[in-house]
Design an enzyme around this catalytic site. Sequence first.
Site, PDB file in Angstrom:
ATOM      1  N   GLU A  95      38.354  40.979  43.242  1.00  0.00           N
ATOM      2  CA  GLU A  95      38.708  41.113  41.830  1.00  0.00           C
ATOM      3  C   GLU A  95      37.845  42.131  41.098  1.00  0.00           C
ATOM      4  O   GLU A  95      36.670  42.307  41.417  1.00  0.00           O
ATOM      5  CB  GLU A  95      38.586  39.746  41.130  1.00  0.00           C
ATOM      6  CG  GLU A  95      39.550  38.744  41.717  1.00  0.00           C
ATOM      7  CD  GLU A  95      39.527  37.393  41.035  1.00  0.00           C
ATOM      8  OE1 GLU A  95      40.575  36.725  41.056  1.00  0.00           O
ATOM      9  OE2 GLU A  95      38.474  37.002  40.493  1.00  0.00           O
ATOM     10  N   CYS A 137      38.533  30.871  34.049  1.00  0.00           N
ATOM     11  CA  CYS A 137      38.816  32.176  34.641  1.00  0.00           C
ATOM     12  C   CYS A 137      40.308  32.267  34.917  1.00  0.00           C
ATOM     13  O   CYS A 137      41.036  31.292  34.784  1.00  0.00           O
ATOM     14  CB  CYS A 137      38.003  32.399  35.912  1.00  0.00           C
ATOM     15  SG  CYS A 137      38.195  31.130  37.150  1.00  0.00           S
TER      16      CYS A 137
END
Length: 177
Positions: free
Chosen positions: A113, A66
């Site tokens: 996010e 990620c």
Amino acid sequence: MSAIEVILVDSQDRPTGKMEKMKVHEKGLLHRAITVYVFNSRHQLLLQRRASDKYHCGGLWSNTTCGHPYPQESTRDAAERRLSEEMGLNLTLQPVFELSYNLPLSNGLTEHEYGHVYFAISDEQPVINLEEADEWRYSSLAEIECEIEANPAQFTPWFLLTFSRIPSELARFIAQQ
């Protein structure tokens, strides 16, 4: 080395500015992120254990990789870059879904996010960057589900949040291949 900037976004993933990554996590501001899930031909997920000295969630198991796109970098380019940087894999990734989350972390930081999730299927073995991850393994989704039920604290918060979607998204992804 200059500070890494990330892309601030609104709830629809429209850019609203940019800011240094650590400040964004300290302030809990919504920003763009990427998440990668690589499966082998047996549909086992490639997990990584984050390096113990990472600035957050060190030593926890998580998805394959990620990170964050740089300003002016596409999410796919960022996902493929991070996959190469962290796991030594150079694969063509496919976008699968998007989601937004706001997760407080144990060290006072926040993962707020707007995430772009990518999948790939490959039997290549990773060559991990020890600054990013200190271990990797392939596991079936059923095995991971049992591990999550038994000991959720060994996984990153965002992995716990997104994992429930992975079996159905993987089935859809495979059907489209």
